[in-house]
Scaffold this motif. Structure first.
Motif, PDB file in Angstrom:
ATOM      1  N   ASP A 213       0.929  -1.093  -0.210  1.00 43.57           N
ATOM      2  CA  ASP A 213      -0.004   0.092   0.134  1.00 43.57           C
ATOM      3  C   ASP A 213       0.789   1.175  -0.167  1.00 43.57           C
ATOM      4  OD1 ASP A 213      -2.806  -1.313   0.273  1.00 43.57           O
ATOM      5  OD2 ASP A 213      -1.796  -2.284   1.808  1.00 43.57           O
ATOM      6  N   LEU A 309      -5.620  10.063   3.461  1.00 49.01           N
ATOM      7  CA  LEU A 309      -6.739   9.935   4.330  1.00 49.01           C
ATOM      8  C   LEU A 309      -7.447   8.923   3.473  1.00 49.01           C
ATOM      9  CD1 LEU A 309      -7.459  13.435   5.550  1.00 49.01           C
ATOM     10  CD2 LEU A 309      -6.952  11.585   6.879  1.00 49.01           C
ATOM     11  N   THR A 310      -7.608   9.056   2.203  1.00 48.90           N
ATOM     12  CA  THR A 310      -8.512   8.019   1.574  1.00 48.90           C
ATOM     13  C   THR A 310      -7.793   6.701   1.732  1.00 48.90           C
ATOM     14  OG1 THR A 310      -9.094   9.620  -0.062  1.00 48.90           O
ATOM     15  CG2 THR A 310      -9.405   7.495  -0.548  1.00 48.90           C
ATOM     16  N   LEU A 311      -6.631   6.322   1.483  1.00 49.21           N
ATOM     17  CA  LEU A 311      -5.853   5.147   1.384  1.00 49.21           C
ATOM     18  C   LEU A 311      -5.038   4.517   2.480  1.00 49.21           C
ATOM     19  CD1 LEU A 311      -4.949   5.665  -2.362  1.00 49.21           C
ATOM     20  CD2 LEU A 311      -6.778   4.393  -1.584  1.00 49.21           C
ATOM     21  N   ASP A 312      -4.745   5.565   3.542  1.00 49.90           N
ATOM     22  CA  ASP A 312      -4.001   5.152   4.519  1.00 49.90           C
ATOM     23  C   ASP A 312      -2.925   4.137   4.133  1.00 49.90           C
ATOM     24  OD1 ASP A 312      -2.938   4.601   7.329  1.00 49.90           O
ATOM     25  OD2 ASP A 312      -4.739   2.979   7.494  1.00 49.90           O
TER      26      ASP A 312
ATOM     27  N   ARG B 235      -8.687  -1.347   3.148  1.00 49.63           N
ATOM     28  CA  ARG B 235      -8.441  -1.024   4.590  1.00 49.63           C
ATOM     29  C   ARG B 235      -7.370   0.071   4.921  1.00 49.63           C
ATOM     30  NH1 ARG B 235      -7.200  -3.216   8.768  1.00 49.63           N
ATOM     31  NH2 ARG B 235      -9.256  -2.381  10.367  1.00 49.63           N
ATOM     32  N   GLY B 236      -6.346  -0.073   3.903  1.00 49.43           N
ATOM     33  CA  GLY B 236      -5.180   0.560   4.259  1.00 49.43           C
ATOM     34  C   GLY B 236      -4.323  -0.141   5.109  1.00 49.43           C
ATOM     35  N   ALA B 240      -6.913   2.947   8.620  1.00 50.94           N
ATOM     36  CA  ALA B 240      -7.673   4.260   8.546  1.00 50.94           C
ATOM     37  C   ALA B 240      -7.855   4.642   7.201  1.00 50.94           C
ATOM     38  CB  ALA B 240      -6.568   5.105   9.074  1.00 50.94           C
ATOM     39  N   ALA B 241      -7.993   3.752   6.013  1.00 50.37           N
ATOM     40  CA  ALA B 241      -8.518   4.341   4.870  1.00 50.37           C
ATOM     41  C   ALA B 241     -10.076   4.927   4.875  1.00 50.37           C
ATOM     42  CB  ALA B 241      -8.669   2.973   3.771  1.00 50.37           C
ATOM     43  N   GLY B 242     -10.262   5.757   3.989  1.00 50.40           N
ATOM     44  CA  GLY B 242     -11.518   6.414   3.934  1.00 50.40           C
ATOM     45  C   GLY B 242     -11.716   7.596   5.003  1.00 50.40           C
ATOM     46  N   GLU B 243     -10.778   7.889   5.758  1.00 50.44           N
ATOM     47  CA  GLU B 243     -10.945   9.019   6.749  1.00 50.44           C
ATOM     48  C   GLU B 243     -10.842  10.402   6.212  1.00 50.44           C
ATOM     49  OE1 GLU B 243     -12.262   8.701   9.873  1.00 50.44           O
ATOM     50  OE2 GLU B 243     -12.352   6.328   9.484  1.00 50.44           O
TER      51      GLU B 243
END
Lengths: 396, 396
Positions: A213, A309-312, B235-236, B240-243
């Protein structure tokens, strides 16, 4: 337990062929004993599979090196990477470049030509043709020796290899690059966005080898982003993933403005060299230049934060022409990023050189060859071998 | 061609077992002839494999339905979904809910309890315990009948099932939810972010079945995002993905402010009902309410644009408690989004009901059972069968 039907046996052999090839390709030279150990297959099986892979042209026996003890060293086999060639192309705003490699991505020749940013498509394509001719000649191969071609362009690339959505290249939306290259090459031709292939190169040869990732920030004459999720490049449904710079709050389209408008800039300096001038001034201690560099870092971080923030991701890689000065702005970038995200990723600076986009295109071409080998019906078709120009002249 | 070694035969049978089970599970009742056709395996192989799957408890013969023509219809087999139970839990700011299902996700019982947003962890967990007891009793099963438990919580969830980074649940960072549920259940327990599992439900039962690249926007008492890339939830690296809501420019943490501060709001209305009140007023034609609803839509779209620019999804799904009013704000959302992105995705409104998060948790639990079946050494271990509570009492 004999539930192996007749129908399955060829599949099992094909799977074993692929497994054996993967093992051979992964190393610099494997013995039969090593392949038996790595695959769990029997010695007669390995002998038969290696023989077939050799016939297919994918594997070659390594010339034995005398071990100085008089005994005959065991026969070693390696990936026959020189059996085919790959061509990677980078079509940017300011230059066109290409590298020619073997099937393992080892660079055999490279060339680049500068361009006016405003150059119309015909001129850009003419330069491209010259660059391609030069690298083919330098490596002494004909177009038929090339097994796969991939070209990287600036801007999101659609399913037909066109930058139909937006492009900083003048009048480029209608250019049929696949068709143009297809007139010279008979092998498959792919076109992909430059930031995505830069990340491919980074993942294959750079600082994030094997990572799952990753967010890649291209910080150069153009600013862009690309991401790897679960080990795969994110293209998106229409090829437009990574275009976070279009978000008004992110300001990436104007990220270089501050670097290119230092009041001390020599008037005659071309646009493409202005940012570098400001970086150099900042390194010399010029306070105004430093503030401009820091603002650049914060602008990069704002866009990077949206992607992070989207993908961490596990790691953010900074690549592109601004990275030789990353010692001036990397800390400010990280400070701003860490203020904006929920979980701070590692931040690394690319170690690849200026041909990273062209090499990323090569990685894409490698993927094409791999796909044909590993998944098209599992069993590999016989591949063309080097020097088959004459054959093609006969069939064409 | 006999390169099938001894070592490979069990693997081939296991692969065939899995392949046959997949076929049985995909349909509502398959005959041997249909399975022969679908798998390419021989009739004796299918008979043997179905027999093993039946012994393992995964497949069951369908009671024959007389076909009215006097003849005996061919025997059909189906997935034995009722051989086990799954529990999906949703722990939110304002309520705790749970659903109990069979292995195919068919809901057998559900329950929910309201909570004060400020409730401390002990109270939230006590409510959860009551909800779980109620659904188990309603479905007349003991905890041992449950094969997998998954709980969804608000906030990013780390690798240990904790919301250690940020959480709107008071003092929730240190709560060991896996441990708490593990004291009641002996089966695996998973914890995941609520928006991600809402997307899982949408992908399994909702408007994006089978889609590969999806962005999900949770528009309810909480605002959040989740994404599916190449058919998999992102998920990342740290969960924290999606935050994207944490980005200052996105303002999602305050997205409801306008809806909850209409000057006409009755003072006694609890916070959780204020947005709905404003939506109703907007539908009645109140201009101030409408402007607040449109501002809400634009705020949602700003965050959605950042995610869409990063991922270029095929479709954006709007889900959550504000979607029954999506007729009031969906168009404004789409208009704002299309202004901000490079390629406009389709925008769809979720068709799932209020238990979509708990059902998404069930989908996660289904994935756990599938993983154990399909990948843990390929060959399935014998599973516990329903009503095994007595067995456990003996061993425990």
């Amino acid at each position: 337990m004999a539930h192996v039907t007749k129908r399955e046996q060829p599949q099992v052999r094909d799977l074993n062929l692929v497994r054996t090839f993967r093992e051979v390709r992964a190393g610099s030279g494997s013995t039969t004993t090593e392949l038996v150990r790595a695959t769990g297959l029997s010695r007669p099986s390995i002998n038969s599979l290696v023989s077939e892979l050799t016939d297919l042209g994918w594997v070659v026996a390594v010339e034995p090196v005398p071990n100085g003890q008089g005994g005959r060293p065991p026969q070693r086999f390696r990936f026959h990477a020189e059996t085919g060639r790959l061509l990677g192309i980078d079509i940017g705003v300011h230059r066109v470049s290409a590298v020619l490699t073997d099937l393992a991505g080892t660079v055999l020749a490279g060339h680049e030509l500068a361009l006016e940013p405003a150059a119309p498509p015909a001129e850009r394509l003419a330069r491209l043709d010259v660059v391609v001719e030069v690298v083919l000649a330098a490596a002494d191969v004909t177009p038929d020796a090339v097994w796969s071609v991939a070209a990287a362009v600036t801007g999101p690339v659609d399913a037909h290899g066109r930058t139909s959505m937006v492009s900083p290249l003048p009048s480029w939306a209608e250019v049929d690059l696949v068709g143009h290259l297809g007139r010279r090459f008979t092998c498959p031709v792919q076109v992909e966005n430059d930031v995505k292939v830069a990340l491919l190169a980074e993942h294959e040869w750079g600082v994030v080898r094997g990572a799952r990732d990753v967010v890649y920030i291209l910080a150069g004459l153009r600013t862009g982003a690309a991401a790897l999720v679960n080990g795969r490049i994110v293209r998106g449904h229409g090829g437009a993933a990574g275009e976070i710079g279009a978000l008004p709050a992110v300001r990436w389209l104007r990220a270089l403005d501050g670097l290119q408008s230092h009041p001390g800039l020599p008037a005659e300096l071309p646009e493409s060299e202005r940012a570098a001038w400001t970086f150099r001034r900042a390194r010399q201690g010029d306070a105004d230049a430093r503030e401009r560099v820091w603002q650049y870092a914060r602008d990069l971080a704002t866009g990077a934060a949206a992607v992070v923030l989207t993908l961490d991701p596990e790691v953010v890689v900074l690549g592109g022409g601004s990275t030789p000065w990353a010692d001036l702005w990397g800390a400010e970038f990280s400070a701003m990023l860490s203020k904006s995200v929920v979980r701070m990723p590692r931040v690394l600076v690319s170690s690849l050189g200026g041909d990273h986009v062209a090499r990323g295109a090569v990685r894409l071409a490698m993927g094409d060859v791999e796909r044909r080998f590993f998944t098209d019906g599992v069993r590999p078709a016989r591949r063309p071998v080097a020097g088959q120009g004459a054959e093609r002249a006969q069939s064409g």
